[in-house]
Design an enzyme around this catalytic site. Structure first.
Site, short mmCIF file in Angstrom:
data_model
loop_
_atom_site.label_atom_id
_atom_site.label_comp_id
_atom_site.label_asym_id
_atom_site.label_seq_id
_atom_site.Cartn_x
_atom_site.Cartn_y
_atom_site.Cartn_z
N SER A 157 0.82 -1.21 0.00
CA SER A 157 0.00 0.00 0.00
C SER A 157 0.86 1.25 0.00
CB SER A 157 -0.91 0.01 1.23
OG SER A 157 -0.15 0.26 2.40
N ASP A 207 -1.34 -1.09 -3.77
CA ASP A 207 -2.67 -0.92 -3.17
C ASP A 207 -2.91 0.49 -2.65
OD1 ASP A 207 -5.16 -2.01 -2.35
OD2 ASP A 207 -4.42 -2.21 -0.30
N ASP A 242 -6.96 4.97 -5.65
CA ASP A 242 -7.99 5.31 -4.66
C ASP A 242 -8.35 6.79 -4.72
OD1 ASP A 242 -9.68 5.50 -2.55
OD2 ASP A 242 -8.31 4.68 -1.05
N GLY A 249 -11.01 -4.69 3.71
CA GLY A 249 -11.32 -4.83 5.13
C GLY A 249 -11.76 -6.22 5.53
N ASN A 300 -9.23 -8.75 0.13
CA ASN A 300 -8.06 -8.07 0.67
C ASN A 300 -7.93 -8.29 2.17
OD1 ASN A 300 -7.82 -7.03 -1.91
ND2 ASN A 300 -7.56 -4.92 -1.23
N THR A 303 -4.82 -6.43 8.18
CA THR A 303 -4.73 -6.32 9.63
C THR A 303 -4.59 -7.67 10.31
OG1 THR A 303 -6.02 -4.27 9.58
CG2 THR A 303 -5.89 -5.42 11.69
#
Length: 283
Positions: free
Chosen positions: A50, A84, A106, A212, A233, A236
């Site tokens: 990212s 990302d 994004d 998420g 995706n 975390t």
């Protein structure tokens, strides 16, 4: 094994009625764990970096990209490399030269009209260079600097009619949609709107992407894939496994100073996490 283009991995999964998981890379250990987890269960996966991870590495994409690509090429699993949540035009333009076959551009914080304009330009640039482009419509929320969004807030979830128009106007290759998940969830308590997923699948001709996913329980993930999600995706969940394992190891061994001792256990915890998610999605 040579890197497999993201678009090819997505197309294979979609034609089989399934999905492929994309895992976020922050450190070399993340990349190694993703490759090892994919090998363990014999499934393809996507390594994604990212813009926030690039910032963590001093704003230089080249080093972490080269490391992730080297790990992927050394693996026996089919692995792709994806950039990302890119906001910076400069980082977008660096994707092709650094070996990325795909990028998620994004512009979701912009107004709808500005989002369409910026994304269409990113798609034009990417397609001229053979780069597969993903975008986002709706607000998943929870990224660094953003509060988690209530999935029921008006305007948060993706509207199928608007999504169809957005895809037509931008030419994107895949669309990340807001259907009830949130970035950065450390507990797996999200409930997805599977009716909305099915409606989006019917309205949109390109693959759908679930961001998420770390906070989504296994049954919800399986149902999301069945309803039409093609790219899942996960970020975390790997960080939770990594940090929890390091914290526990250092608490149990307070005199340890060699990072290899706790990074080995942390990498294995992430490997198991990757293997678990891949098995869930495959089922």
């Amino acid at each position: 094994m040579p890197l497999v283009p993201t678009g090819e991995l997505i197309a294979r999964a979609r034609s089989a009625g399934g999905a492929v998981a994309a895992f976020n890379v922050i450190t070399l250990e993340h990349a190694e764990a993703i490759a090892a987890g994919a090998e363990r269960v014999g499934r393809p996966a996507i390594l994604q970096i990212s813009e926030n991870a690039v910032k963590f590495h001093g704003g230089d994409l080249s080093a972490i990209a080269a490391a992730a690509a080297a790990v992927a090429r050394g693996s026996t699993a089919p692995l792709g490399l994806h950039l990302d949540h890119v906001v910076s035009p400069d980082l977008l333009r660096a994707a092709h030269s650094e070996g990325f076959s795909s990028v998620m551009f994004d512009a979701s914080k912009l107004s709808y009209g500005d989002n369409v304009k910026a994304t269409a330009e990113a798609v034009r640039w990417g397609h001229e260079r053979g780069v597969w482009v993903e975008a986002e419509l709706g607000r998943v929320g929870g990224k660094d600097g953003e509060p988690p969004l209530d999935a029921h807030t008006p305007g948060v979830r993706t509207d199928p009619a608007e999504a169809a128009a957005y895809v037509a106007d931008t030419g994107v290759d895949a669309l990340a949609v807001a259907v009830g998940s949130t970035h950065a969830m450390t507990r797996r308590t999200a409930t997805l709107d599977h009716t909305l997923i099915a409606s989006l699948r019917a309205a949109v001709p390109v693959p759908l992407v679930l961001h998420g996913s770390s906070g989504v329980p296994d049954p919800e993930l399986r149902a999301a894939v069945a309803a039409g999600m093609t790219k899942i995706n996960i970020g975390t969940a790997l960080n939770t496994a990594f940090t929890t394992t390091v914290r526990d190891h250092l608490a149990a061994h307070p005199t340890v100073v060699d990072p290899r001792t706790y990074l080995t256990t942390a990498r294995e915890a992430m490997t198991s996490t990757v293997a678990h998610f891949l098995a869930v999605i495959a089922s």
